[in-house]
Design a protein around this motif. Structure first.
Motif, PDB file in Angstrom:
ATOM      1  N   VAL A 156      -2.175   5.781  -5.179  1.00 46.02           N
ATOM      2  CA  VAL A 156      -1.829   6.993  -4.428  1.00 46.02           C
ATOM      3  C   VAL A 156      -0.469   6.832  -3.758  1.00 46.02           C
ATOM      4  O   VAL A 156       0.374   7.736  -3.796  1.00 46.02           O
ATOM      5  N   VAL A 157      -0.244   5.679  -3.118  1.00 42.46           N
ATOM      6  CA  VAL A 157       1.031   5.440  -2.449  1.00 42.46           C
ATOM      7  C   VAL A 157       2.175   5.452  -3.459  1.00 42.46           C
ATOM      8  O   VAL A 157       3.234   6.053  -3.219  1.00 42.46           O
ATOM      9  N   MET A 158       1.978   4.804  -4.607  1.00 40.04           N
ATOM     10  CA  MET A 158       3.035   4.750  -5.614  1.00 40.04           C
ATOM     11  C   MET A 158       3.318   6.131  -6.186  1.00 40.04           C
ATOM     12  O   MET A 158       4.483   6.496  -6.420  1.00 40.04           O
ATOM     13  N   ASP A 159       2.284   6.918  -6.422  1.00 41.45           N
ATOM     14  CA  ASP A 159       2.508   8.279  -6.928  1.00 41.45           C
ATOM     15  C   ASP A 159       3.316   9.094  -5.931  1.00 41.45           C
ATOM     16  O   ASP A 159       4.191   9.883  -6.308  1.00 41.45           O
ATOM     17  N   THR A 160       3.024   8.910  -4.650  1.00 39.18           N
ATOM     18  CA  THR A 160       3.783   9.610  -3.616  1.00 39.18           C
ATOM     19  C   THR A 160       5.240   9.160  -3.618  1.00 39.18           C
ATOM     20  O   THR A 160       6.162   9.975  -3.485  1.00 39.18           O
ATOM     21  N   ALA A 190      -6.612  -1.128  -5.345  1.00 36.44           N
ATOM     22  CA  ALA A 190      -5.795  -0.685  -6.473  1.00 36.44           C
ATOM     23  C   ALA A 190      -5.680   0.840  -6.491  1.00 36.44           C
ATOM     24  O   ALA A 190      -4.606   1.391  -6.769  1.00 36.44           O
ATOM     25  N   ALA A 191      -6.770   1.538  -6.162  1.00 34.84           N
ATOM     26  CA  ALA A 191      -6.747   3.000  -6.161  1.00 34.84           C
ATOM     27  C   ALA A 191      -5.851   3.527  -5.048  1.00 34.84           C
ATOM     28  O   ALA A 191      -5.102   4.500  -5.246  1.00 34.84           O
ATOM     29  N   GLU A 192      -5.903   2.899  -3.875  1.00 36.04           N
ATOM     30  CA  GLU A 192      -5.054   3.338  -2.765  1.00 36.04           C
ATOM     31  C   GLU A 192      -3.586   3.052  -3.048  1.00 36.04           C
ATOM     32  O   GLU A 192      -2.706   3.868  -2.731  1.00 36.04           O
ATOM     33  N   SER A 216      -0.259  -6.832   4.280  1.00 33.95           N
ATOM     34  CA  SER A 216      -0.293  -7.451   2.965  1.00 33.95           C
ATOM     35  C   SER A 216      -0.532  -6.356   1.946  1.00 33.95           C
ATOM     36  O   SER A 216      -1.154  -5.329   2.259  1.00 33.95           O
ATOM     37  N   ASN A 217      -0.054  -6.553   0.725  1.00 27.91           N
ATOM     38  CA  ASN A 217      -0.376  -5.592  -0.332  1.00 27.91           C
ATOM     39  C   ASN A 217      -1.883  -5.491  -0.551  1.00 27.91           C
ATOM     40  O   ASN A 217      -2.392  -4.446  -0.959  1.00 27.91           O
ATOM     41  N   PRO A 226      -0.683  15.598  -0.286  1.00 28.69           N
ATOM     42  CA  PRO A 226      -1.909  14.816  -0.476  1.00 28.69           C
ATOM     43  C   PRO A 226      -2.444  14.314   0.852  1.00 28.69           C
ATOM     44  O   PRO A 226      -1.689  14.117   1.806  1.00 28.69           O
ATOM     45  N   ALA A 227      -3.739  14.091   0.925  1.00 28.29           N
ATOM     46  CA  ALA A 227      -4.328  13.551   2.153  1.00 28.29           C
ATOM     47  C   ALA A 227      -3.836  12.125   2.365  1.00 28.29           C
ATOM     48  O   ALA A 227      -3.745  11.343   1.406  1.00 28.29           O
ATOM     49  N   PRO A 228      -3.487  11.758   3.596  1.00 30.77           N
ATOM     50  CA  PRO A 228      -3.070  10.370   3.860  1.00 30.77           C
ATOM     51  C   PRO A 228      -4.162   9.389   3.457  1.00 30.77           C
ATOM     52  O   PRO A 228      -5.302   9.489   3.915  1.00 30.77           O
TER      53      PRO A 228
END
Length: 351
Positions: free
Chosen positions: A63-67, A58-60, A52-53, A41-43
């Protein structure tokens, strides 16, 4: 993304007991595919800071969690997307999980990590923080800082052109929360709207970061803490303004029926002088097996570790069937690898 294999819900154990439990566990299905360099996936956060979180949308975050889930399933095995890149790991505070997982994570992604203790750097004492930042940016591609003050991280970020990662500060612990929510998603799936996360104990950096995750994920977060030990007021007010569901109470009854019960140490590094006062203030806030029995039927217990047994919890709680404490510790590796990929994956090697 589908929920992880049922095998991930079985608490891991160490040594011979762990091997026996693994033999009895359901064998997870093979990964549906393995990534190739062309399929990555694209970074999503290329070149940015993660202090900070809330530095992600939320969308980004999704992506991180799916990775992170994909990495845990082994789908990135053998791929080295950070080959030729380096990260400085700056420690003002001692560490087991943060140091090991960021170091191993960089290695597994093909990069290199260098650990720098405070004795070697002396942030703000031996050398100005701004000068440290200007030096590091000439040599490495990112910096992870586990520091005393959140302001130190902001100063590093203000003076360095490379990504700065918050590995822990007095205010926030966002990289820990990535692993925490990966563990929660393994149990409940990726839609956590309305799930009850109850944090019991000191209203510290973890409590503040849990409130930030309520904003991003839609969880219903309750902070149970004695009077005088509440989370940061500005963090609470910001969450309310953003429409997050956050409850602050000292009523231990709020734990009943929770989907997730989370605790942390009563005495953090640097608070040793307050130890006796804090132990008295937190009496009754210890997580016990009896407390875990009041959670929702599929509720889980999390602790970021290290555990001060006899204070905020007991060994029987971390070994309880509802405990996912050591799965949570494992996920520090997967979640932080995902974060590093999305921050550094767009950088080109300097040589």
């Amino acid at each position: 993304m589908p929920k992880d294999s049922k095998a991930t819900t079985i608490p891991k154990q160490s040594g011979k007991a762990g091997k026996k439990a693994a033999a009895q566990a359901v064998v997870p299905a093979p990964a549906p595919f393995l990534h190739t360099p062309e399929s990555l996936p694209a970074p999503a956060l290329a070149g940015r800071d993660f202090l900070s979180n809330l530095d992600t949308s939320a969308a980004e975050l999704r992506v991180v969690m799916d990775t992170a889930h994909s990495m845990r399933r082994g789908e990135w095995r053998g791929v080295k997307p950070l080959s030729g890149l380096s990260m400085a790991l700056v420690f003002e505070k001692a560490s087991l999980r943060t140091r090991t997982t960021f170091d191993v994570g960089m290695y597994q992604l093909g990069g290199h990590a260098i650990t720098l203790s405070n004795a070697e750097i002396g942030l703000g004492t031996r050398e100005r923080v701004s000068d440290v930042a200007r030096n590091l940016e000439r040599w490495v591609d990112g910096v992870m800082g586990r520091v005393y003050l959140q302001q130190t991280l902001h100063e590093l970020a203000d003076h360095a052109s490379i990504p700065i990662i918050n590995g822990l500060s007095d205010m926030l612990h966002p990289s820990q929360l990535l692993a925490d929510y990966q563990t929660i998603e393994q149990e409940f799936g990726t839609d956590l709207t309305g799930k009850r996360v109850v944090y019991i104990g000191d209203g510290n950096n973890l409590a503040n970061s849990h409130i930030h995750m309520a904003i991003l994920t839609g969880t219903d977060v309750t902070i149970v803490t004695p009077v005088g030990y509440e989370p940061n007021g500005a963090v609470l007010m910001d969450a309310v303004k953003r429409g997050a569901t956050v409850t602050l109470t000292n009523d231990l009854g709020a734990i009943e029926g929770a989907d997730v019960l989370y605790t942390d140490v009563w005495i953090s590094m640097g608070q040793e002088a307050e130890a006796d006062i804090r132990r008295r203030a937190f009496q009754g806030y210890q997580v016990t097996p009896q407390m875990l029995d009041t959670l929702a039927p599929n509720g889980i217990f999390l602790h970021c570790l290290p555990a001060h047994y006899g204070e905020e919890t007991v060994p029987e709680a971390t070994e309880h069937p509802k405990s996912r404490v050591f799965d949570q510790a494992e996920n520090r590796l997967h979640a932080q690898k995902a974060l590093m990929y999305h921050l550094l994956g767009g950088a080109k090697p300097r040589w």
